[in-house]
Write an enzyme that holds these catalytic residues in place. Sequence first.
Site, PDB file in Angstrom:
ATOM      1  N   GLN A  78       0.846  -1.196   0.000  1.00 41.85           N
ATOM      2  CA  GLN A  78       0.000   0.000   0.000  1.00 41.85           C
ATOM      3  C   GLN A  78       0.875   1.236   0.000  1.00 41.85           C
ATOM      4  O   GLN A  78       1.286   1.726   1.049  1.00 41.85           O
ATOM      5  CB  GLN A  78      -0.942  -0.001   1.205  1.00 41.85           C
ATOM      6  CG  GLN A  78      -1.917   1.142   1.111  1.00 41.85           C
ATOM      7  CD  GLN A  78      -2.965   1.119   2.192  1.00 41.85           C
ATOM      8  OE1 GLN A  78      -3.118   0.147   2.926  1.00 41.85           O
ATOM      9  NE2 GLN A  78      -3.698   2.198   2.304  1.00 41.85           N
ATOM     10  N   PHE A  79       1.139   1.759  -1.201  1.00 44.45           N
ATOM     11  CA  PHE A  79       2.054   2.888  -1.330  1.00 44.45           C
ATOM     12  C   PHE A  79       1.530   4.141  -0.641  1.00 44.45           C
ATOM     13  O   PHE A  79       2.299   5.013  -0.256  1.00 44.45           O
ATOM     14  CB  PHE A  79       2.383   3.161  -2.802  1.00 44.45           C
ATOM     15  CG  PHE A  79       1.358   3.965  -3.542  1.00 44.45           C
ATOM     16  CD1 PHE A  79       1.516   5.330  -3.709  1.00 44.45           C
ATOM     17  CD2 PHE A  79       0.229   3.356  -4.076  1.00 44.45           C
ATOM     18  CE1 PHE A  79       0.566   6.070  -4.393  1.00 44.45           C
ATOM     19  CE2 PHE A  79      -0.719   4.078  -4.758  1.00 44.45           C
ATOM     20  CZ  PHE A  79      -0.553   5.450  -4.910  1.00 44.45           C
ATOM     21  N   THR A  80       0.233   4.254  -0.412  1.00 51.20           N
ATOM     22  CA  THR A  80      -0.307   5.464   0.208  1.00 51.20           C
ATOM     23  C   THR A  80       0.161   5.640   1.651  1.00 51.20           C
ATOM     24  O   THR A  80       0.123   6.745   2.176  1.00 51.20           O
ATOM     25  CB  THR A  80      -1.847   5.502   0.145  1.00 51.20           C
ATOM     26  OG1 THR A  80      -2.380   4.385   0.843  1.00 51.20           O
ATOM     27  CG2 THR A  80      -2.332   5.508  -1.301  1.00 51.20           C
TER      28      THR A  80
END
Length: 158
Positions: A78-80
């Site tokens: 989850q890059f966020t």
Amino acid sequence: MIALIQRVSGASVTVEDRTVGSIGRGVLALIGIERGDGSAQAERLLERVLSYRIFEDADGRMNHSLREIGGGLLLVPQFTLAADTHKGTRPGFSTAAEPKAARALFDGLLKQARARHACVATGEFGAHMQVSLVNDGPVTFWLKTAPDDKDLTDTPHA
């Protein structure tokens, strides 16, 4: 490197109407990879996820780790989580690792997890995923390792 871990009684990841990973009782770990992260951060983060004591003992105290209970581990990229949210009302992603580097680190983390833990499932890197979970507690913790993390080396510190 960041892990948002949640103690779950069950969790799954779906991509385009197909389940790509699921677990029963265990830990859902959303993984964020930042610029500058490397294999040392991934190894340290994995050790923390596997050994963090978030499962209750007979007295109701969080005294048992995922490793001790033999639960499932669901790793979801989850890059966020690596977003810069310090100013304004829209996140910036300049602090997140480049996709190619992030994929390599996530794949390495997954490989190490599967070598060290019996039940490991995963989301799909770069895909639009639907994550379902039943958070048990709720119990959620934010773990982070950094390039300057003193626990990353065996060198004694003064």
